[in-house]
Design a protein around this motif. Structure first.
Motif, PDB file in Angstrom:
ATOM      1  N   THR A 120     -29.673   1.961   7.611  1.00 41.67           N
ATOM      2  CA  THR A 120     -30.627   1.678   8.672  1.00 41.67           C
ATOM      3  C   THR A 120     -30.094   2.161  10.014  1.00 41.67           C
ATOM      4  O   THR A 120     -28.937   2.541  10.154  1.00 41.67           O
ATOM      5  CB  THR A 120     -30.913   0.175   8.730  1.00 41.67           C
ATOM      6  OG1 THR A 120     -29.676  -0.523   8.921  1.00 41.67           O
ATOM      7  CG2 THR A 120     -31.551  -0.311   7.432  1.00 41.67           C
ATOM      8  N   GLU A 145     -24.797 -10.916   4.167  1.00 39.05           N
ATOM      9  CA  GLU A 145     -25.370 -10.064   3.131  1.00 39.05           C
ATOM     10  C   GLU A 145     -24.443  -9.958   1.920  1.00 39.05           C
ATOM     11  O   GLU A 145     -24.911  -9.974   0.765  1.00 39.05           O
ATOM     12  CB  GLU A 145     -25.635  -8.663   3.706  1.00 39.05           C
ATOM     13  CG  GLU A 145     -26.750  -8.611   4.743  1.00 39.05           C
ATOM     14  CD  GLU A 145     -28.106  -8.884   4.122  1.00 39.05           C
ATOM     15  OE1 GLU A 145     -28.324  -8.488   2.964  1.00 39.05           O
ATOM     16  OE2 GLU A 145     -28.958  -9.506   4.786  1.00 39.05           O
ATOM     17  N   TYR A 162     -25.554 -11.138  -1.926  1.00 39.91           N
ATOM     18  CA  TYR A 162     -25.652 -10.285  -3.113  1.00 39.91           C
ATOM     19  C   TYR A 162     -24.472 -10.442  -4.058  1.00 39.91           C
ATOM     20  O   TYR A 162     -24.532  -9.980  -5.197  1.00 39.91           O
ATOM     21  CB  TYR A 162     -25.776  -8.821  -2.687  1.00 39.91           C
ATOM     22  CG  TYR A 162     -27.042  -8.533  -1.933  1.00 39.91           C
ATOM     23  CD1 TYR A 162     -28.286  -8.683  -2.535  1.00 39.91           C
ATOM     24  CD2 TYR A 162     -27.004  -8.134  -0.594  1.00 39.91           C
ATOM     25  CE1 TYR A 162     -29.451  -8.427  -1.839  1.00 39.91           C
ATOM     26  CE2 TYR A 162     -28.160  -7.874   0.113  1.00 39.91           C
ATOM     27  CZ  TYR A 162     -29.387  -8.023  -0.509  1.00 39.91           C
ATOM     28  OH  TYR A 162     -30.534  -7.770   0.185  1.00 39.91           O
ATOM     29  N   VAL A 204     -29.925  -2.061  -8.944  1.00 38.08           N
ATOM     30  CA  VAL A 204     -30.373  -2.315  -7.576  1.00 38.08           C
ATOM     31  C   VAL A 204     -29.510  -3.390  -6.922  1.00 38.08           C
ATOM     32  O   VAL A 204     -29.120  -3.282  -5.746  1.00 38.08           O
ATOM     33  CB  VAL A 204     -31.855  -2.729  -7.566  1.00 38.08           C
ATOM     34  CG1 VAL A 204     -32.266  -3.201  -6.168  1.00 38.08           C
ATOM     35  CG2 VAL A 204     -32.731  -1.573  -8.005  1.00 38.08           C
ATOM     36  N   ALA A 205     -29.163  -4.438  -7.688  1.00 39.58           N
ATOM     37  CA  ALA A 205     -28.334  -5.514  -7.143  1.00 39.58           C
ATOM     38  C   ALA A 205     -26.956  -5.007  -6.764  1.00 39.58           C
ATOM     39  O   ALA A 205     -26.422  -5.326  -5.691  1.00 39.58           O
ATOM     40  CB  ALA A 205     -28.223  -6.645  -8.164  1.00 39.58           C
ATOM     41  N   ARG A 222     -27.188  -2.881  -3.606  1.00 39.22           N
ATOM     42  CA  ARG A 222     -27.298  -3.695  -2.392  1.00 39.22           C
ATOM     43  C   ARG A 222     -25.962  -4.337  -2.029  1.00 39.22           C
ATOM     44  O   ARG A 222     -25.602  -4.434  -0.851  1.00 39.22           O
ATOM     45  CB  ARG A 222     -28.362  -4.764  -2.597  1.00 39.22           C
ATOM     46  CG  ARG A 222     -29.781  -4.209  -2.662  1.00 39.22           C
ATOM     47  CD  ARG A 222     -30.787  -5.312  -2.947  1.00 39.22           C
ATOM     48  NE  ARG A 222     -32.155  -4.779  -2.962  1.00 39.22           N
ATOM     49  CZ  ARG A 222     -33.226  -5.515  -3.280  1.00 39.22           C
ATOM     50  NH1 ARG A 222     -33.078  -6.813  -3.602  1.00 39.22           N
ATOM     51  NH2 ARG A 222     -34.427  -4.966  -3.270  1.00 39.22           N
ATOM     52  N   ARG A 235     -23.789  -1.643  -0.427  1.00 40.32           N
ATOM     53  CA  ARG A 235     -24.192  -1.385   0.952  1.00 40.32           C
ATOM     54  C   ARG A 235     -23.758  -2.508   1.876  1.00 40.32           C
ATOM     55  O   ARG A 235     -23.313  -2.273   3.007  1.00 40.32           O
ATOM     56  CB  ARG A 235     -25.711  -1.202   1.017  1.00 40.32           C
ATOM     57  CG  ARG A 235     -26.203   0.104   0.384  1.00 40.32           C
ATOM     58  CD  ARG A 235     -27.711   0.193   0.451  1.00 40.32           C
ATOM     59  NE  ARG A 235     -28.181   1.463  -0.113  1.00 40.32           N
ATOM     60  CZ  ARG A 235     -29.458   1.776  -0.258  1.00 40.32           C
ATOM     61  NH1 ARG A 235     -30.403   0.914   0.129  1.00 40.32           N
ATOM     62  NH2 ARG A 235     -29.804   2.941  -0.777  1.00 40.32           N
ATOM     63  N   ALA A 236     -23.865  -3.744   1.418  1.00 38.19           N
ATOM     64  CA  ALA A 236     -23.443  -4.881   2.238  1.00 38.19           C
ATOM     65  C   ALA A 236     -21.938  -4.833   2.495  1.00 38.19           C
ATOM     66  O   ALA A 236     -21.478  -5.079   3.622  1.00 38.19           O
ATOM     67  CB  ALA A 236     -23.820  -6.191   1.546  1.00 38.19           C
TER      68      ALA A 236
END
Length: 237
Positions: free
Chosen positions: A2, A69, A73, A91-92, A95, A98-99
């Motif tokens: 982001t 985050e 996760y 996907v988990a 995430r 990324r966190a």
């Protein structure tokens, strides 16, 4: 990634570049001090504390958000059966990766911000001590030259006094010169003592700066290890 995390990553890379510049050995502390005292830097220095605190607040908020985050996760989930839903598991893990990446970026950016502040303070102090040491050396040299000149004048007056014992003015002048010589010697001793003190302070500051450089190198190695571990987790997942 982001927008805010892209900004923090770019900010961290800029911090690394700035620290690398500050650690270059061929740029002396006096030159950095002249740069710090330039017109543009002086205008920004008036608001330096505000900028410093604002960036700390931003980085701290993002660091706490990254921790949240990671905990979110990293913990077990009851909403999706990951064993029977491979795509959800991927996907988990993505995430979570990324966190963790955001956590490392925010943490190192926050830490390097303090390192930059400390390096600038040390460089400024070192430049001031070097200037004071040079001034003390010049003062000691001037006092030595004055003492040498007075000793020569005293010797000349002593020769005149021996030639004419009745010359009261010459004797008085000799006494005055002797007193002036003692005063100059005292001033020379004080200048030497001040110079020695500055040299001791300068050595202590130099050792502290070397310790900061070693700590920075160690943290860079840890950052490389963490990034390598993160890349390994991403590949394995």
């Amino acid at each position: 990634m982001t927008l805010q995390w892209t900004f923090i990553a770019v900010f961290m890379y800029c911090e690394i570049g700035l620290i690398s510049l500050l650690l270059l050995p061929f740029i002396s502390a006096s030159r950095w001090q002249r740069i710090f005292r330039s017109g543009l830097i002086n205008k920004l220095a008036g608001y330096s504390n505000i900028y410093f605190n604002v960036f700390i607040a931003i980085l701290l908020l993002l660091f706490l958000d990254a921790i949240r985050e990671v905990r979110k996760y990293a913990g077990p989930t009851s909403e999706v059966d990951l064993k029977h839903n491979p795509e959800s598991e991927v996907v988990a893990h993505m995430r979570l990766f990324r966190a963790q990446r955001n956590l490392y970026i925010a943490g190192f950016a926050l830490f390097l911000w303090f390192v930059i502040r400390r390096l600038v303070t040390l460089i400024s102090s070192q430049a001031q001590m070097v200037a004071q040491a040079e001034a003390s050396q010049k003062q000691a040299k001037s006092a030595s030259e004055a003492a040498k000149k007075l000793m020569e004048e005293k010797e000349n007056l002593s020769n005149l006094a021996r030639a004419d014992d009745t010359d009261v003015d010459a004797v008085k002048r000799e006494k005055d010169l002797a007193q002036e010589l003692m005063d100059v010697k005292d001033e020379l001793n004080n200048a030497r003592a001040a110079l020695k003190k500055k040299e001791v302070d300068f050595d202590a500051l130099k050792k502290q700066s070397e310790g900061t450089n070693k700590e920075y190198d160690r943290l860079l190695k840890e950052m490389d290890k963490l990034q390598s571990a993160s890349d390994g987790d991403k590949k394995s997942n």
